[in-house]
Design a protein around this motif. Structure first.
Motif, PDB file in Angstrom:
ATOM      1  N   ASP A 152       0.863  -1.182   0.000  1.00 35.15           N
ATOM      2  CA  ASP A 152       0.000   0.000   0.000  1.00 35.15           C
ATOM      3  C   ASP A 152       0.900   1.233   0.000  1.00 35.15           C
ATOM      4  N   GLN A 177       5.495  -5.289 -10.646  1.00 35.39           N
ATOM      5  CA  GLN A 177       4.387  -6.068 -11.194  1.00 35.39           C
ATOM      6  C   GLN A 177       4.824  -7.016 -12.294  1.00 35.39           C
ATOM      7  N   LYS A 184      -0.545  -7.502  -4.862  1.00 38.31           N
ATOM      8  CA  LYS A 184      -1.580  -6.471  -4.949  1.00 38.31           C
ATOM      9  C   LYS A 184      -0.970  -5.098  -4.646  1.00 38.31           C
ATOM     10  N   ILE A 185      -1.453  -4.086  -5.355  1.00 36.13           N
ATOM     11  CA  ILE A 185      -0.976  -2.717  -5.161  1.00 36.13           C
ATOM     12  C   ILE A 185      -2.177  -1.821  -4.861  1.00 36.13           C
ATOM     13  N   SER A 186      -2.109  -1.089  -3.759  1.00 37.18           N
ATOM     14  CA  SER A 186      -3.144  -0.077  -3.496  1.00 37.18           C
ATOM     15  C   SER A 186      -2.493   1.297  -3.385  1.00 37.18           C
ATOM     16  N   PHE A 214      -3.825  -1.443 -10.067  1.00 40.64           N
ATOM     17  CA  PHE A 214      -3.906  -0.979  -8.688  1.00 40.64           C
ATOM     18  C   PHE A 214      -5.350  -0.712  -8.285  1.00 40.64           C
TER      19      PHE A 214
END
Length: 340
Positions: A152, A177, A184-186, A214
């Motif tokens: 995050d 990525q 996962k990317i936030s 994202f």
């Protein structure tokens, strides 16, 4: 009358039966999953708050007591010249023995966790790391050491106007990525009820144009001294206005699919601005509203604040709401995770 089948025919028949059974189960389970909310509850926890031995519950005990499935651990920042450390303190380096012991405790609960970078004070690694590769290597050290399900990036303050730092971040994320495809990317950003400002809009557009996958996490908190009304109303206004922008830059994606890429993070209880209070009723109403929205996640700031204050009003470790039960917000929001 009995029919005789050849072995070859039997083999084909059995194979077709297996294929049919698998297909049936797949489509049945797929239809079932579509009828259930995908929203998860993923609260922030200020990681270093749990390093000291206190009379309160440990983070491991809190996770187990509340049956948490997800958590976001905050914040890793720059300690000096691209040195990743919790809260940006050299004493809290990522490989510190006490840090690793605490993380081991958390892992033993089998909870899925994100590691969060940045924060309100803007001490972001991307500022001090000289190159995108240096930044990538810092992130990779953390991925290999901690094994999170996602990262995050809390982008607030000076980082949002630092074009060089943001460019390094985007290049590092592309490399991440490419190598860690399941990571996962936030992207966590501040927002007003009127929507995103020009800086955050440009950031999201740049991420999209660079094919970064994202989710967007909106910090629905700390608006202004003038806004002292219903915090949930402000949060939903911020969400709807950001949705309009995301639909504009993703014209081929349906509204419901865009919503499932958005998270919101209220600050429970009294916010940094004392006139803003996110109440227990706001939390209950947000759960109701989410039945129509189906957001990616509902987070909150923060887990250690989810209790009433003692004699001293220390809003870093309590909500400021009188007579609230311990982890009352958590129990309300956590009902989401059991619908998956």
């Amino acid at each position: 009358m009995r029919y005789k089948f050849s072995n070859q025919f039997k083999h084909k028949f059995n194979l077709l039966y297996v294929i049919f059974t698998i297909s049936y189960l797949f489509y049945s389970s797929n239809s079932f999953s579509q009828s259930i909310s995908k929203t998860i509850f993923n609260p922030y926890a200020e990681f270093t708050e749990y390093l000291e031995k206190k009379d309160d519950l440990s983070l491991k005990e809190i996770i187990k007591k509340n049956s948490l499935k997800y958590i976001t651990l905050a914040f890793i920042q720059d300690a000096d010249k691209c040195l990743p450390a919790w809260d940006g303190l050299k004493s809290n380096r990522i490989d510190n023995t006490e840090i690793l012991e605490l993380l081991k405790d958390i892992k033993s609960t089998n909870i899925a966790y994100y590691i969060s970078f940045g924060g309100q004070d803007g001490k972001d690694l991307s500022i001090k790391c000289k190159s995108p590769n240096d930044l990538f290597q810092s992130y990779e050290k953390i991925i290999k050491l901690y094994r999170p399900i996602g990262l995050d990036f809390d982008l607030e303050g000076r980082i949002l106007t630092n074009k060089v730092a943001l460019r390094k971040l985007i290049i590092a994320l592309k490399d991440l990525q490419r190598i860690y495809q399941n990571l996962k990317i936030s992207i966590t950003i501040p927002i007003m009820p009127t929507g995103l400002n020009s800086t955050t809009k440009k950031l999201l557009l740049d991420l999209k144009n660079n094919n970064i996958q994202f989710t967007v996490n909106l910090l629905t908190m700390n608006y202004s001294e003038e806004l002292n009304g219903n915090m949930l109303k402000y949060s939903l206004s911020a969400l709807n206005n950001s949705l309009l922008f995301l639909l504009k830059i993703n014209k081929k994606i349906k509204k419901e699919n865009i919503l499932n890429l958005i998270s919101i993070t209220p600050m429970i209880g009294i916010n940094d601005l004392k006139n803003e209070v996110f109440t227990i009723q706001d939390a209950k109403n947000l759960i109701f509203e989410n039945k129509k929205l189906n957001l990616s996640e509902i987070r909150m700031w923060s887990l250690e604040r989810d209790k009433s204050c003692s004699k001293n009003l220390n809003l870093k470790i309590c909500s400021g709401i009188k007579n609230q039960k311990n982890f009352e917000f958590t129990n309300i929001f956590n009902s989401l995770s059991f619908k998956n």
